[in-house]
Design a protein around this motif. Structure first.
Motif, PDB file in Angstrom:
ATOM      1  N   UNK A   1       0.904  -1.155   0.010  1.00 27.40           N
ATOM      2  CA  UNK A   1       0.073  -0.082   0.069  1.00 27.40           C
ATOM      3  C   UNK A   1       0.818   1.086  -0.089  1.00 27.40           C
ATOM      4  N   UNK A   2       1.938   1.145   0.805  1.00 27.96           N
ATOM      5  CA  UNK A   2       2.866   2.398   0.606  1.00 27.96           C
ATOM      6  C   UNK A   2       3.586   2.408  -0.671  1.00 27.96           C
ATOM      7  N   UNK A   3       3.532   1.513  -1.481  1.00 27.03           N
ATOM      8  CA  UNK A   3       4.329   1.553  -2.747  1.00 27.03           C
ATOM      9  C   UNK A   3       5.813   0.844  -2.852  1.00 27.03           C
ATOM     10  N   UNK A   4       5.927   0.132  -1.689  1.00 28.99           N
ATOM     11  CA  UNK A   4       7.457  -0.652  -1.593  1.00 28.99           C
ATOM     12  C   UNK A   4       7.271  -1.754  -1.978  1.00 28.99           C
TER      13      UNK A   4
ATOM     14  N   UNK B   1       7.687  -9.819   7.589  1.00 28.08           N
ATOM     15  CA  UNK B   1       7.491  -9.711   9.112  1.00 28.08           C
ATOM     16  C   UNK B   1       6.780  -8.154   9.665  1.00 28.08           C
ATOM     17  N   UNK B   2       6.106  -8.515  10.516  1.00 29.36           N
ATOM     18  CA  UNK B   2       5.528  -7.061  10.966  1.00 29.36           C
ATOM     19  C   UNK B   2       6.310  -5.971  11.218  1.00 29.36           C
ATOM     20  N   UNK B   3       7.599  -6.238  11.956  1.00 27.54           N
ATOM     21  CA  UNK B   3       8.355  -5.251  12.222  1.00 27.54           C
ATOM     22  C   UNK B   3       8.933  -4.620  10.909  1.00 27.54           C
ATOM     23  N   UNK B   4       9.319  -5.414   9.776  1.00 28.63           N
ATOM     24  CA  UNK B   4       9.762  -4.905   8.730  1.00 28.63           C
ATOM     25  C   UNK B   4       8.796  -3.928   7.896  1.00 28.63           C
ATOM     26  N   UNK B   5       7.414  -3.807   8.523  1.00 28.64           N
ATOM     27  CA  UNK B   5       6.536  -3.056   7.910  1.00 28.64           C
ATOM     28  C   UNK B   5       6.196  -1.640   8.396  1.00 28.64           C
ATOM     29  N   UNK B   6       7.085  -1.366   9.703  1.00 27.60           N
ATOM     30  CA  UNK B   6       6.976  -0.377  10.484  1.00 27.60           C
ATOM     31  C   UNK B   6       7.153   0.939   9.802  1.00 27.60           C
ATOM     32  N   UNK B   7       8.065   1.099   8.861  1.00 27.23           N
ATOM     33  CA  UNK B   7       8.324   2.035   7.990  1.00 27.23           C
ATOM     34  C   UNK B   7       7.217   2.652   7.016  1.00 27.23           C
ATOM     35  N   UNK B   8       6.880   1.604   6.477  1.00 25.08           N
ATOM     36  CA  UNK B   8       5.648   1.671   5.274  1.00 25.08           C
ATOM     37  C   UNK B   8       4.406   2.069   6.053  1.00 25.08           C
ATOM     38  N   UNK B   9       4.278   1.618   7.278  1.00 22.70           N
ATOM     39  CA  UNK B   9       3.125   2.035   7.981  1.00 22.70           C
ATOM     40  C   UNK B   9       3.033   3.553   8.630  1.00 22.70           C
TER      41      UNK B   9
ATOM     42  N   UNK C   1       1.426  -4.246  15.480  1.00 22.31           N
ATOM     43  CA  UNK C   1       1.852  -2.754  15.806  1.00 22.31           C
ATOM     44  C   UNK C   1       0.602  -1.955  15.237  1.00 22.31           C
ATOM     45  N   UNK C   2       0.565  -0.909  15.930  1.00 21.55           N
ATOM     46  CA  UNK C   2      -0.396   0.159  15.469  1.00 21.55           C
ATOM     47  C   UNK C   2       0.523   1.593  15.543  1.00 21.55           C
ATOM     48  N   UNK C   3       0.456   2.177  14.544  1.00 19.59           N
ATOM     49  CA  UNK C   3       0.897   3.316  14.070  1.00 19.59           C
ATOM     50  C   UNK C   3      -0.077   4.398  14.037  1.00 19.59           C
TER      51      UNK C   3
END
Length: 267
Positions: A133-136, A148-156, A175-177
């Motif tokens: 969704x972030x385009x990555x 993994x969920x932590x790898x998506x934190x930057x995208x989130x 995770x919730x951002x």
């Protein structure tokens, strides 16, 4: 948006059970029964509404709109866009589940269009969906996450800023951002991904809490994690887990949440 903590999650659950918010679901064929039962067990009121002819009326008195693109096609897409327009007109939250975002151009484009259109938005997806969704680049296999969920934190964080929304990443660690904080939740169980639609249930419960004004996604994430953990301890496999999850959601109380919830807040 206030910082969510354990007591505020408990309070939100009490308000939800008292007010029983109506959650309008445009969701996929696979999970309609699962998500409706989970909403009922939690204390909310589900309706599976797909017709444009009634959507304006539905959104005038609903608590929130859940859009799940799991069985997307050319008939469903305009219905989803119309529903978002009606949610905006009535100042209702849109909860988007970008199922399989990144698996096809149709899903990716539709998810981004819905996210862009919603005035008040919560996104709930797995790591691969959030990254796409972030385009990555994301690793996805159909609707399953290989990231993994932590790898998506930057995208989130990017999605949260791009669409001015809260973003919930489901995984072994959730995770919730939000604009105010990042939350890490370490409940749940490794058996949960073996039940179809568990993420969709997470999205529906997020809609229920949004219907009473909890727009972060934290309460639903916490409640499902704790309930799933309890259900798994009582289950021999995915079949009984699905049944026991409904009982856990129905029976969940303040003492159990306080004792079990593993929540870390980075404000």
């Amino acid at each position: 948006m206030t910082i969510m903590n354990t007591q505020k999650i408990i309070d939100a659950l009490a308000v939800l059970r008292e007010k029983k918010p109506l959650v309008v679901n445009i969701t996929n064929y696979v999970v309609m029964n699962n998500t409706a039962n989970a909403l009922l067990a939690l204390g909310a009121s589900p309706i599976m509404a797909h017709s444009q002819q009634e959507m304006a009326e539905m959104m005038s008195f609903s608590g929130a709109l859940v859009i799940n693109i799991g069985t997307l096609d050319s008939v469903w897409t305009p219905r989803m866009h119309f529903a978002v327009e009606q949610a905006n007109l009535n100042n209702k939250v849109v909860v988007l589940d970008p199922v399989g975002c990144g698996a096809s151009q149709l899903r990716t484009q539709t998810a981004r269009q819905i996210a862009e259109a919603a005035n008040t938005l919560i996104v709930r997806g797995n790591a691969s969906e959030i990254i796409a969704l972030a385009g990555e680049n994301a690793q996805s296999k159909g609707v399953d996450a290989l990231d993994s969920s932590d790898s998506a934190l930057g995208a989130a964080c990017y999605v949260a800023q791009q669409y001015q929304c809260s973003v919930v990443i489901s995984g072994e660690t959730d995770y919730v951002v939000t604009k105010d904080a990042q939350y890490q939740l370490n409940n749940g169980h490794a058996m949960m991904p073996f039940v179809t639609g568990m993420g969709c249930t997470h999205t529906a419960l997020t809609g229920a809490f949004a219907g009473i004004g909890e727009h972060s996604g934290v309460a639903a994430t916490a409640i499902l994690g704790v309930a799933g953990e309890i259900a798994a301890e009582q289950s021999a496999g995915p079949g009984s887990l699905q049944m026991n999850l409904l009982d856990s959601l129905y029976q969940l109380d303040e003492e159990t949440i306080t004792r079990r919830l593993k929540l870390t807040i980075n404000a």
